[in-house]
Design a protein around this motif. Structure first.
Motif, PDB file in Angstrom:
ATOM      1  N   THR A  49       3.000  10.545 -16.974  1.00 47.78           N
ATOM      2  CA  THR A  49       4.165  10.013 -16.455  1.00 47.78           C
ATOM      3  C   THR A  49       4.335   8.940 -17.299  1.00 47.78           C
ATOM      4  OG1 THR A  49       3.744  10.844 -14.060  1.00 47.78           O
ATOM      5  CG2 THR A  49       5.474   9.150 -14.712  1.00 47.78           C
ATOM      6  N   GLU A  50       3.137   7.989 -17.369  1.00 49.58           N
ATOM      7  CA  GLU A  50       3.464   6.736 -18.194  1.00 49.58           C
ATOM      8  C   GLU A  50       3.714   6.652 -19.628  1.00 49.58           C
ATOM      9  OE1 GLU A  50       0.947   3.523 -16.342  1.00 49.58           O
ATOM     10  OE2 GLU A  50      -0.253   5.128 -16.382  1.00 49.58           O
ATOM     11  N   ILE A  51       2.850   8.030 -20.187  1.00 45.42           N
ATOM     12  CA  ILE A  51       3.070   8.488 -21.622  1.00 45.42           C
ATOM     13  C   ILE A  51       4.433   8.815 -21.978  1.00 45.42           C
ATOM     14  CG2 ILE A  51       2.267  10.193 -23.296  1.00 45.42           C
ATOM     15  CD1 ILE A  51      -0.538   9.967 -22.074  1.00 45.42           C
ATOM     16  N   SER A  52       5.083   9.745 -21.069  1.00 47.62           N
ATOM     17  CA  SER A  52       6.198  10.176 -21.236  1.00 47.62           C
ATOM     18  C   SER A  52       7.482   9.087 -21.055  1.00 47.62           C
ATOM     19  CB  SER A  52       6.664  11.332 -20.017  1.00 47.62           C
ATOM     20  OG  SER A  52       6.644  10.902 -18.949  1.00 47.62           O
ATOM     21  N   GLU A  53       7.013   8.330 -20.289  1.00 45.25           N
ATOM     22  CA  GLU A  53       8.126   6.947 -20.111  1.00 45.25           C
ATOM     23  C   GLU A  53       8.075   6.129 -21.318  1.00 45.25           C
ATOM     24  OE1 GLU A  53       7.621   4.304 -16.906  1.00 45.25           O
ATOM     25  OE2 GLU A  53       7.661   5.803 -15.500  1.00 45.25           O
ATOM     26  N   THR A  54       6.971   6.020 -21.788  1.00 46.88           N
ATOM     27  CA  THR A  54       6.593   5.004 -23.004  1.00 46.88           C
ATOM     28  C   THR A  54       7.039   5.607 -24.178  1.00 46.88           C
ATOM     29  OG1 THR A  54       4.663   3.997 -21.986  1.00 46.88           O
ATOM     30  CG2 THR A  54       4.891   3.758 -24.580  1.00 46.88           C
ATOM     31  N   LEU A  55       6.895   7.068 -24.505  1.00 52.58           N
ATOM     32  CA  LEU A  55       7.414   7.527 -25.691  1.00 52.58           C
ATOM     33  C   LEU A  55       8.785   8.175 -25.441  1.00 52.58           C
ATOM     34  CD1 LEU A  55       4.129   9.517 -26.748  1.00 52.58           C
ATOM     35  CD2 LEU A  55       4.738   7.272 -27.670  1.00 52.58           C
ATOM     36  N   GLY A  56       9.422   8.308 -24.394  1.00 57.63           N
ATOM     37  CA  GLY A  56      10.925   8.689 -24.246  1.00 57.63           C
ATOM     38  C   GLY A  56      11.102  10.297 -24.462  1.00 57.63           C
ATOM     39  N   ILE A  57       9.872  11.146 -23.959  1.00 58.96           N
ATOM     40  CA  ILE A  57       9.764  12.579 -24.156  1.00 58.96           C
ATOM     41  C   ILE A  57       9.403  12.980 -22.597  1.00 58.96           C
ATOM     42  CG2 ILE A  57       9.074  12.741 -26.280  1.00 58.96           C
ATOM     43  CD1 ILE A  57       6.097  13.152 -25.537  1.00 58.96           C
ATOM     44  N   SER A  58       9.685  14.233 -22.418  1.00 57.22           N
ATOM     45  CA  SER A  58       9.310  14.821 -21.160  1.00 57.22           C
ATOM     46  C   SER A  58       8.023  14.667 -20.818  1.00 57.22           C
ATOM     47  CB  SER A  58      10.068  16.162 -20.889  1.00 57.22           C
ATOM     48  OG  SER A  58       9.254  17.088 -21.759  1.00 57.22           O
ATOM     49  N   GLU A  59       7.578  15.021 -19.366  1.00 60.10           N
ATOM     50  CA  GLU A  59       6.181  15.099 -19.179  1.00 60.10           C
ATOM     51  C   GLU A  59       5.658  16.331 -19.522  1.00 60.10           C
ATOM     52  OE1 GLU A  59       3.657  14.469 -14.898  1.00 60.10           O
ATOM     53  OE2 GLU A  59       5.565  13.343 -15.254  1.00 60.10           O
ATOM     54  N   VAL A  60       6.233  17.382 -19.472  1.00 60.18           N
ATOM     55  CA  VAL A  60       5.890  18.646 -19.888  1.00 60.18           C
ATOM     56  C   VAL A  60       5.604  18.536 -21.704  1.00 60.18           C
ATOM     57  CG1 VAL A  60       6.574  20.906 -20.493  1.00 60.18           C
ATOM     58  CG2 VAL A  60       6.849  19.955 -18.023  1.00 60.18           C
ATOM     59  N   ASN A  61       6.575  18.232 -22.065  1.00 62.24           N
ATOM     60  CA  ASN A  61       6.543  17.898 -23.757  1.00 62.24           C
ATOM     61  C   ASN A  61       4.887  16.835 -23.984  1.00 62.24           C
ATOM     62  OD1 ASN A  61       6.926  17.940 -26.321  1.00 62.24           O
ATOM     63  ND2 ASN A  61       8.817  16.971 -26.357  1.00 62.24           N
ATOM     64  N   ALA A  62       4.794  15.874 -23.143  1.00 59.54           N
ATOM     65  CA  ALA A  62       3.647  15.359 -23.461  1.00 59.54           C
ATOM     66  C   ALA A  62       2.316  16.166 -23.301  1.00 59.54           C
ATOM     67  CB  ALA A  62       3.861  14.024 -22.556  1.00 59.54           C
ATOM     68  N   ARG A  63       2.502  16.862 -22.362  1.00 62.73           N
ATOM     69  CA  ARG A  63       1.246  17.552 -21.974  1.00 62.73           C
ATOM     70  C   ARG A  63       0.774  18.645 -23.146  1.00 62.73           C
ATOM     71  NH1 ARG A  63      -0.939  17.143 -16.987  1.00 62.73           N
ATOM     72  NH2 ARG A  63       0.640  16.147 -15.216  1.00 62.73           N
ATOM     73  N   VAL A  64       1.987  19.285 -23.645  1.00 60.88           N
ATOM     74  CA  VAL A  64       1.880  20.298 -24.894  1.00 60.88           C
ATOM     75  C   VAL A  64       1.603  19.933 -25.732  1.00 60.88           C
ATOM     76  CG1 VAL A  64       3.177  21.869 -25.891  1.00 60.88           C
ATOM     77  CG2 VAL A  64       3.673  22.019 -23.640  1.00 60.88           C
ATOM     78  N   LYS A  65       2.186  18.589 -26.083  1.00 63.45           N
ATOM     79  CA  LYS A  65       1.645  17.934 -27.483  1.00 63.45           C
ATOM     80  C   LYS A  65       0.343  17.467 -27.375  1.00 63.45           C
ATOM     81  CE  LYS A  65       6.153  15.950 -29.025  1.00 63.45           C
ATOM     82  NZ  LYS A  65       6.351  16.648 -30.240  1.00 63.45           N
ATOM     83  N   MET A  66      -0.152  16.985 -26.556  1.00 61.72           N
ATOM     84  CA  MET A  66      -1.575  16.439 -26.183  1.00 61.72           C
ATOM     85  C   MET A  66      -2.474  17.509 -26.405  1.00 61.72           C
ATOM     86  SD  MET A  66      -3.096  13.569 -26.138  1.00 61.72           S
ATOM     87  CE  MET A  66      -4.562  13.743 -26.874  1.00 61.72           C
ATOM     88  N   ASN A  67      -2.169  18.994 -25.828  1.00 64.56           N
ATOM     89  CA  ASN A  67      -3.281  19.861 -26.001  1.00 64.56           C
ATOM     90  C   ASN A  67      -3.125  20.463 -27.598  1.00 64.56           C
ATOM     91  OD1 ASN A  67      -4.160  20.298 -23.349  1.00 64.56           O
ATOM     92  ND2 ASN A  67      -2.255  21.462 -22.500  1.00 64.56           N
ATOM     93  N   ARG A  68      -2.037  20.368 -28.213  1.00 64.33           N
ATOM     94  CA  ARG A  68      -2.037  20.850 -29.601  1.00 64.33           C
ATOM     95  C   ARG A  68      -2.860  19.599 -30.555  1.00 64.33           C
ATOM     96  NH1 ARG A  68       4.251  22.429 -29.763  1.00 64.33           N
ATOM     97  NH2 ARG A  68       4.233  24.443 -28.634  1.00 64.33           N
ATOM     98  N   ILE A  69      -2.631  18.496 -30.027  1.00 61.04           N
ATOM     99  CA  ILE A  69      -3.270  17.498 -30.866  1.00 61.04           C
ATOM    100  C   ILE A  69      -4.717  17.563 -30.752  1.00 61.04           C
ATOM    101  CG2 ILE A  69      -3.669  14.717 -30.865  1.00 61.04           C
ATOM    102  CD1 ILE A  69      -0.579  14.376 -29.976  1.00 61.04           C
ATOM    103  N   LYS A  70      -5.359  17.905 -29.461  1.00 62.10           N
ATOM    104  CA  LYS A  70      -6.621  17.889 -29.243  1.00 62.10           C
ATOM    105  C   LYS A  70      -7.222  19.080 -29.928  1.00 62.10           C
ATOM    106  CE  LYS A  70      -6.890  16.634 -24.273  1.00 62.10           C
ATOM    107  NZ  LYS A  70      -6.902  16.896 -22.764  1.00 62.10           N
ATOM    108  N   THR A  71      -6.613  20.177 -30.174  1.00 58.28           N
ATOM    109  CA  THR A  71      -6.911  21.488 -31.060  1.00 58.28           C
ATOM    110  C   THR A  71      -6.829  20.761 -32.436  1.00 58.28           C
ATOM    111  OG1 THR A  71      -5.999  22.931 -29.537  1.00 58.28           O
ATOM    112  CG2 THR A  71      -6.546  23.571 -31.795  1.00 58.28           C
ATOM    113  N   LYS A  72      -6.019  19.941 -33.040  1.00 59.97           N
ATOM    114  CA  LYS A  72      -5.951  19.645 -34.213  1.00 59.97           C
ATOM    115  C   LYS A  72      -6.971  18.540 -34.741  1.00 59.97           C
ATOM    116  CE  LYS A  72      -2.071  17.683 -37.086  1.00 59.97           C
ATOM    117  NZ  LYS A  72      -0.831  17.256 -37.284  1.00 59.97           N
TER     118      LYS A  72
END
Length: 164
Positions: free
Chosen positions: A134-157
């Motif tokens: 929730t805080e990540i999405s607020e800070t970056l101005g993206i949806s919470e779902v988008n933040a979760r999806v991006k984070m999973n992709r980043i972990k893999t990367k």
């Protein structure tokens, strides 16, 4: 400027300066660039401070200003951060010496993080700061779902970068 406002700002910055130091650490490669970016972020925080309404936590707001400043400067300078001279306001801020010895074991991780794009860096940074989605999405101005999806992709990367 209002002395009370200035005192409040300096107190808040002294209390939360590690937020700024951590952003500087991710977006710079040497101490001079770190110091320059710290100064530039401080200037941007000071300019924006009178407009801070308290809609979010001060730390969330500081993360947002610091990350936006770092990303903007990074993009403008193509990996070389230039700062502006700002002589009209001089703050007497007690800065803590930034000791990176405790971060030595994270050296490889930082090296991998530096290979990420600007938004990915910001997301990893906030995640490592134990911010919830929730805080990540607020800070970056993206949806919470988008933040979760991006984070999973980043972990893999990051796994791929660290374990080729």
């Amino acid at each position: 400027m209002d002395k009370e406002l200035e005192h409040s700002f300096v107190t808040q910055l002294e209390h939360n300066q590690n937020i700024v130091h951590k952003v500087c650490r991710i977006y710079t490669n040497d101490q001079d660039s770190h110091n320059d970016l710290f100064q530039e972020i401080t200037i941007q925080l000071w300019k924006a401070y009178p407009k801070f309404r308290g809609d979010s936590k001060l730390s969330t707001w500081m993360y947002r200003v610091a990350l936006n400043t770092a990303i903007t400067l990074y993009r403008k300078s193509k990996r070389r951060i230039n700062t502006q001279n700002y002589d009209s306001v001089v703050f007497k801020i007690k800065t803590n010496d930034y000791d990176d010895t405790e971060e030595q074991q994270l050296k490889l991780m930082y090296k991998a993080i530096k290979q990420l794009n600007d938004i990915e860096k910001a997301l990893v940074f906030l995640y490592l700061e134990d911010k919830n989605y929730t805080e990540i999405s607020e800070t970056l101005g993206i949806s919470e779902v988008n933040a979760r999806v991006k984070m999973n992709r980043i972990k893999t990367k990051l796994r791929t970068i660290l374990n080729p």
